[in-house]
Every structure is written in structure tokens, then in C-alpha cells.
Design a protein around this motif. Structure first.
Motif, mmCIF file in Angstrom:
data_model
loop_
_atom_site.group_PDB
_atom_site.id
_atom_site.type_symbol
_atom_site.label_atom_id
_atom_site.label_comp_id
_atom_site.label_asym_id
_atom_site.label_seq_id
_atom_site.Cartn_x
_atom_site.Cartn_y
_atom_site.Cartn_z
ATOM 1 N N VAL A 89 15.927 26.546 17.860
ATOM 2 C CA VAL A 89 16.681 26.279 19.081
ATOM 3 C C VAL A 89 15.682 25.880 20.162
ATOM 4 C CG1 VAL A 89 18.126 27.270 20.890
ATOM 5 C CG2 VAL A 89 18.547 27.875 18.491
ATOM 6 N N TYR A 90 15.947 24.746 20.790
ATOM 7 C CA TYR A 90 15.080 24.258 21.848
ATOM 8 C C TYR A 90 15.755 24.549 23.187
ATOM 9 C CZ TYR A 90 12.215 22.216 18.270
ATOM 10 O OH TYR A 90 11.383 22.064 17.177
ATOM 11 N N LEU A 91 15.083 25.354 23.993
ATOM 12 C CA LEU A 91 15.618 25.800 25.269
ATOM 13 C C LEU A 91 14.918 25.093 26.419
ATOM 14 C CD1 LEU A 91 15.635 29.645 24.561
ATOM 15 C CD2 LEU A 91 17.653 28.204 24.744
ATOM 16 N N CYS A 92 15.697 24.770 27.417
ATOM 17 C CA CYS A 92 15.167 24.174 28.636
ATOM 18 C C CYS A 92 15.449 25.140 29.785
ATOM 19 C CB CYS A 92 15.849 22.833 28.887
ATOM 20 S SG CYS A 92 15.402 22.024 30.434
ATOM 21 N N ALA A 93 14.544 25.200 30.736
ATOM 22 C CA ALA A 93 14.739 26.044 31.918
ATOM 23 C C ALA A 93 14.238 25.292 33.138
ATOM 24 C CB ALA A 93 13.992 27.362 31.766
ATOM 25 N N SER A 94 14.843 25.590 34.287
ATOM 26 C CA SER A 94 14.346 24.997 35.523
ATOM 27 C C SER A 94 14.099 26.081 36.564
ATOM 28 C CB SER A 94 15.309 23.927 36.065
ATOM 29 O OG SER A 94 16.518 24.498 36.550
ATOM 30 N N ARG A 95 13.220 25.747 37.480
ATOM 31 C CA ARG A 95 12.841 26.669 38.565
ATOM 32 C C ARG A 95 12.877 25.873 39.853
ATOM 33 N NH1 ARG A 95 7.801 27.645 40.392
ATOM 34 N NH2 ARG A 95 6.796 26.679 38.597
ATOM 35 N N GLU A 96 13.280 26.524 40.936
ATOM 36 C CA GLU A 96 13.576 25.786 42.162
ATOM 37 C C GLU A 96 12.365 25.067 42.748
ATOM 38 O OE1 GLU A 96 15.491 28.157 45.121
ATOM 39 O OE2 GLU A 96 15.607 26.527 46.562
ATOM 40 N N SER A 97 11.257 25.764 42.900
ATOM 41 C CA SER A 97 10.112 25.133 43.552
ATOM 42 C C SER A 97 8.838 25.841 43.125
ATOM 43 C CB SER A 97 10.264 25.206 45.067
ATOM 44 O OG SER A 97 10.087 26.542 45.519
ATOM 45 N N ALA A 98 7.724 25.359 43.632
ATOM 46 C CA ALA A 98 6.431 25.940 43.280
ATOM 47 C C ALA A 98 6.295 27.368 43.805
ATOM 48 C CB ALA A 98 5.306 25.068 43.831
ATOM 49 N N SER A 99 7.082 27.726 44.801
ATOM 50 C CA SER A 99 6.928 29.053 45.402
ATOM 51 C C SER A 99 7.911 30.086 44.873
ATOM 52 C CB SER A 99 7.073 28.950 46.924
ATOM 53 O OG SER A 99 8.347 28.451 47.255
ATOM 54 N N THR A 100 8.805 29.661 43.994
ATOM 55 C CA THR A 100 9.764 30.614 43.428
ATOM 56 C C THR A 100 9.365 30.953 42.002
ATOM 57 O OG1 THR A 100 11.213 28.844 42.643
ATOM 58 C CG2 THR A 100 11.635 29.728 44.855
#
Lengths: 114, 113
Positions: A89-100
């Protein structure tokens, strides 16, 4: 707002074929990650994008794996000459910005190589 | 290199009771983040709770709390008043300086009615 989406949900391919897996992060999130989760294991890091550039691709297992994020939003993970060992299973994730710090995950793409 | 160890492959708990899931990690960093994620059969990784290493106070989120022991490099998750919907795979994760997550192998929690 919409979360992280990934397409396709499932992909079955034959050994030796080329596949592309797509990730749509949460709108406005600048950081994007790809992880691979083999059966019975925790996710393993593959690559991290900050904006359009790959900040760290040290987790890609070999040169058959490649990922792009040309406009700093959608990302595509590309696997050439697939092998049965690529099944996961290939999972993708995102994060808001460099400071979060919190990553938000998509539902994953289950890749099966026959 | 950082590593995360979850020594309990499976756990079971009765509905309404309390259960603790164990996690240890290894790092030379002094400031970092730790997370617990839940993964139900739908595969979606859901954030349960996060802890900043420089904060001594243990994080809590409703029925979920952690016991963070920095010197021992231990980060356990306590689930109070367990509910059937808590049945899932639980992963402990360490965030490295590049904000990449390093996961343990997971603990499969079954809540019994």
C-alpha cells in the motif's frame, strides 16, 4: 474541506509494467510525503517534497522509483519495470507548512504486481 | 538512525475498560515529536495524539492520553473507556528533523463487546 486523496484506490498490474500513482494533498499544504506499507508492517518513508522540489528522496528503494510534483500540489509516484516485491500500500501525506508538524494521510493505493 | 519499537503485536480489551499500548524509540535528537496514529481496515491513517519532546506534560485528547518518559525513551498510549470503534491497528511514530515519520510495526487492538 477535502482531505488527502489518492487514485487509484487499487491497482493490479503485471510484472515488468509501468505504473503511476497519484496524490492530491490538502489544498495549500506545501509539504508532501510518500510512504510504502508492506503487509503487516508500519509505513516506510520514500520521498518528501517541499513545494515542487524533492527535499529528501533517500527512501526510494532503487532507480525504478521516481516521483514528481511539478506545480507544488499534485504528486505522482512512478514505478518502472514493476516487480512482485513492489506490491504494497502506497500512502501519501501532506503537511501545511515548514513550521507545522502534523501529517495528514490519504487512504492509500494498494498496488498488486502479479 | 532513529528506530521505533512496538513490542505488542496484538492486544485485546473489553469494551469500557482501559488499555495501554507500549512504544519505545531510539534517537540522539533532543527535540522531536512523537505521534500515535490509528489505522482501521479502511487503511486511512488517523492522527490520535501528538507529543512534543520539550514539553514535560503528557498530552491528552479526550479518552486518549500518553505516558511520555523522555529519559527512558518511552511513549505509551492509554485508551480509557474503550469503544468498539477503537478496534484498529495503532502505530507509534517518531518525527525526525526533516519532519519525516518513522513508524513502529504496529499493535493490533481488538475491543471486545
Amino acid at each position: 474541506g477535502a482531505g488527502v486523496s489518492q487514485t487509484p484506490s487499487n491497482k493490479v498490474t503485471e510484472k515488468g509494467k509501468y505504473v503511476e500513482l497519484r496524490c492530491d494533498p490538502i489544498s495549500g499544504h506545501t509539504a508532501l510525503y510518500w510512504y510504502r506499507q508492506s503487509l503487516g508492517q508500519g509505513p516506510e518513508f520514500l520521498i518528501y517534497f517541499q513545494g515542487t522540489g524533492a527535499a529528501d528522496d533517500s527512501g526510494l528503494p532503487n532507480d525504478r522509483f521516481f516521483a514528481v510534483r511539478p506545480e507544488g500540489s499534485v504528486s505522482t509516484l512512478k514505478i518502472q519495470r514493476t516487480e512482485r516485491g513492489d506490491s504494497a500500500v502506497y500512502l501519501c501525506a501532506s503537511r501545511e507548512s515548514a513550521s507545522t508538524d502534523t501529517q495528514y494521510f490519504g487512504p492509500g493505493t494498494r498496488l498488486t504486481v502479479l | 538512525a532513529q528506530t521505533v519499537t512496538q513490542s505488542q503485536p496484538e492486544m485485546s480489551v473489553q469494551e469500557a475498560e482501559t488499555v495501554t499500548l507500549s512504544c519505545t524509540y531510539d534517537t540522539s535528537e533532543s527535540n522531536y515529536y512523537l505521534f500515535w496514529y490509528k489505522q482501521p481496515p479502511s487503511r486511512q491513517m488517523i492522527l490520535v495524539i501528538r507529543q512534543e519532546a520539550y514539553k514535560q506534560q503528557n498530552a491528552t485528547e479526550n479518552r486518549f492520553s500518553v505516558n511520555f518518559q523522555k529519559a527512558a525513551k518511552s511513549f505509551s498510549l492509554k485508551i480509557s473507556d474503550s469503544q468498539l470503534g477503537d478496534t484498529a491497528m495503532y502505530f507509534c511514530a517518531f518525527m525526525n528533523p526533516l519532519r519525516e515519520l518513522i513508524f513502529g510495526t504496529g499493535t493490533l487492538l481488538a475491543v471486545q463487546p
